[in-house]
Scaffold this active site. Sequence first.
Site, PDB file in Angstrom:
ATOM      1  N   GLU A   1     -29.651  -4.022  -4.754  1.00 39.65           N
ATOM      2  CA  GLU A   1     -28.856  -2.911  -4.234  1.00 39.65           C
ATOM      3  C   GLU A   1     -27.517  -2.779  -4.966  1.00 39.65           C
ATOM      4  O   GLU A   1     -26.982  -1.688  -5.119  1.00 39.65           O
ATOM      5  CB  GLU A   1     -28.605  -3.096  -2.735  1.00 39.65           C
ATOM      6  CG  GLU A   1     -29.821  -2.854  -1.860  1.00 39.65           C
ATOM      7  CD  GLU A   1     -30.148  -1.372  -1.692  1.00 39.65           C
ATOM      8  OE1 GLU A   1     -29.244  -0.530  -1.869  1.00 39.65           O
ATOM      9  OE2 GLU A   1     -31.318  -1.065  -1.380  1.00 39.65           O
TER      10      GLU A   1
ATOM     11  N   ASP B   1     -36.805   3.254   4.346  1.00 34.74           N
ATOM     12  CA  ASP B   1     -36.535   1.859   3.998  1.00 34.74           C
ATOM     13  C   ASP B   1     -35.068   1.609   4.328  1.00 34.74           C
ATOM     14  O   ASP B   1     -34.330   2.541   4.675  1.00 34.74           O
ATOM     15  CB  ASP B   1     -36.812   1.629   2.504  1.00 34.74           C
ATOM     16  CG  ASP B   1     -36.629   0.172   2.070  1.00 34.74           C
ATOM     17  OD1 ASP B   1     -36.769  -0.713   2.934  1.00 34.74           O
ATOM     18  OD2 ASP B   1     -36.336  -0.066   0.895  1.00 34.74           O
ATOM     19  N   SER B   2     -34.625   0.359   4.186  1.00 34.55           N
ATOM     20  CA  SER B   2     -33.232   0.057   4.445  1.00 34.55           C
ATOM     21  C   SER B   2     -32.335   0.508   3.295  1.00 34.55           C
ATOM     22  O   SER B   2     -31.137   0.683   3.478  1.00 34.55           O
ATOM     23  CB  SER B   2     -33.051  -1.445   4.668  1.00 34.55           C
ATOM     24  OG  SER B   2     -33.445  -2.162   3.520  1.00 34.55           O
TER      25      SER B   2
ATOM     26  N   CYS C   1     -41.761  -7.002  -0.968  1.00 36.96           N
ATOM     27  CA  CYS C   1     -40.611  -6.173  -0.608  1.00 36.96           C
ATOM     28  C   CYS C   1     -40.609  -5.001  -1.580  1.00 36.96           C
ATOM     29  O   CYS C   1     -40.813  -5.196  -2.790  1.00 36.96           O
ATOM     30  CB  CYS C   1     -39.314  -6.967  -0.724  1.00 36.96           C
ATOM     31  SG  CYS C   1     -37.825  -5.965  -0.453  1.00 36.96           S
ATOM     32  N   THR C   2     -40.384  -3.804  -1.076  1.00 33.61           N
ATOM     33  CA  THR C   2     -40.460  -2.629  -1.959  1.00 33.61           C
ATOM     34  C   THR C   2     -39.297  -2.548  -2.936  1.00 33.61           C
ATOM     35  O   THR C   2     -39.313  -1.710  -3.842  1.00 33.61           O
ATOM     36  CB  THR C   2     -40.559  -1.334  -1.131  1.00 33.61           C
ATOM     37  OG1 THR C   2     -39.516  -1.302  -0.140  1.00 33.61           O
ATOM     38  CG2 THR C   2     -41.910  -1.231  -0.452  1.00 33.61           C
ATOM     39  N   HIS C   3     -38.294  -3.408  -2.781  1.00 34.68           N
ATOM     40  CA  HIS C   3     -37.238  -3.499  -3.795  1.00 34.68           C
ATOM     41  C   HIS C   3     -37.743  -4.215  -5.058  1.00 34.68           C
ATOM     42  O   HIS C   3     -37.237  -3.971  -6.153  1.00 34.68           O
ATOM     43  CB  HIS C   3     -36.035  -4.286  -3.262  1.00 34.68           C
ATOM     44  CG  HIS C   3     -35.143  -3.529  -2.336  1.00 34.68           C
ATOM     45  ND1 HIS C   3     -35.502  -3.240  -1.034  1.00 34.68           N
ATOM     46  CD2 HIS C   3     -33.897  -3.011  -2.511  1.00 34.68           C
ATOM     47  CE1 HIS C   3     -34.507  -2.578  -0.449  1.00 34.68           C
ATOM     48  NE2 HIS C   3     -33.527  -2.432  -1.329  1.00 34.68           N
TER      49      HIS C   3
ATOM     50  N   CYS D   1     -41.106  -0.234   3.685  1.00 36.72           N
ATOM     51  CA  CYS D   1     -40.328  -1.474   3.791  1.00 36.72           C
ATOM     52  C   CYS D   1     -41.255  -2.533   4.368  1.00 36.72           C
ATOM     53  O   CYS D   1     -41.891  -2.303   5.407  1.00 36.72           O
ATOM     54  CB  CYS D   1     -39.132  -1.246   4.708  1.00 36.72           C
ATOM     55  SG  CYS D   1     -38.279  -2.743   5.245  1.00 36.72           S
ATOM     56  N   ASN D   2     -41.357  -3.669   3.718  1.00 35.47           N
ATOM     57  CA  ASN D   2     -42.251  -4.717   4.205  1.00 35.47           C
ATOM     58  C   ASN D   2     -41.787  -5.312   5.521  1.00 35.47           C
ATOM     59  O   ASN D   2     -42.598  -5.603   6.403  1.00 35.47           O
ATOM     60  CB  ASN D   2     -42.376  -5.822   3.146  1.00 35.47           C
ATOM     61  CG  ASN D   2     -43.353  -5.474   2.051  1.00 35.47           C
ATOM     62  OD1 ASN D   2     -44.509  -5.857   2.071  1.00 35.47           O
ATOM     63  ND2 ASN D   2     -42.882  -4.711   1.069  1.00 35.47           N
ATOM     64  N   THR D   3     -40.469  -5.489   5.682  1.00 31.33           N
ATOM     65  CA  THR D   3     -39.960  -6.065   6.928  1.00 31.33           C
ATOM     66  C   THR D   3     -40.271  -5.153   8.106  1.00 31.33           C
ATOM     67  O   THR D   3     -40.773  -5.605   9.148  1.00 31.33           O
ATOM     68  CB  THR D   3     -38.444  -6.307   6.837  1.00 31.33           C
ATOM     69  OG1 THR D   3     -38.170  -7.155   5.717  1.00 31.33           O
ATOM     70  CG2 THR D   3     -37.922  -6.963   8.097  1.00 31.33           C
TER      71      THR D   3
END
Length: 275
Positions: A161, A17-18, A193-195, A80-82
């Site tokens: 974040e 993921d980012s 979004c996985t966040h 990560c969805n994006t």
Amino acid sequence: MVTSVRPDANQPIGLFDSGIGGLTVARAIKERLPKERLIYFGDTAHLPYGDKSPDSIKYYAIRIAQFLLDNNCKMIVIACNTASALAYDTVKDFVGKRALVVNVIDPVVDKIASEGKIKRVGVIGTKGTIKSGIHAKKLTMANKSIEVSGLATPLLVPMIEEGFFNNKISHAVIDSYLSRPKLKKIDALILGCTHYPLIKEEIEHIYKGRIPLIDSADEVAKYVNHLLQKHKLLNTSVKKPVHRFYVSDYTEAFEKNTNFFFNEKIKLEEARIWK
């Protein structure tokens, strides 16, 4: 020429993921499959992915996939969805038969389409995910009677974040987004979004149980279990697995957030794969 090598059950599962968002998926897999060894890569050098171009996302995803293959992963989870929306097919073609590849969108779509009760779905996600329209495309393909309304919520990832959740700032930002007209009269909300599972309790507080929240982490963990069983790749080792966590740009704050979220002492390793 890429050599096709069948994965082995003792190899680890790779996730990327980012940032810390993909750890929601990693934690769900760890809880469901405690014998599996995980290798996590957070591309903090390019955080957030949501405002990057599709070509950039594909480039990052390929480079990270190669890193995970170099670390002998039997499965790559695009946590990560994006990246799932914009680079899944690219990564799958690149990886070939060297590893299984899983995205975080299809398991959610399958769950909603199979239940048949949800008719109007809301999706919140990054600009890249919402702009791609991937949830609407896949859900309407699975069930034409489903209506999908997407809302980009770009402030949420950097907020999370930076550790701004469960406080007045996060409450105000989340409430502002969820009160938009696009999300009125929905039967369910996809946390696209996985966040976002990190702020799930705050979102639940706003909706007060009126609608279900679809958390991709749990659905992906179930799907990973299913896929590993199907391909006879479940790890049956009795040894306690040792997980490894990499970032492309180390920060002390990221390590602190990772330790807090994953609920165990984690030492981040820096992997500068862009140099």
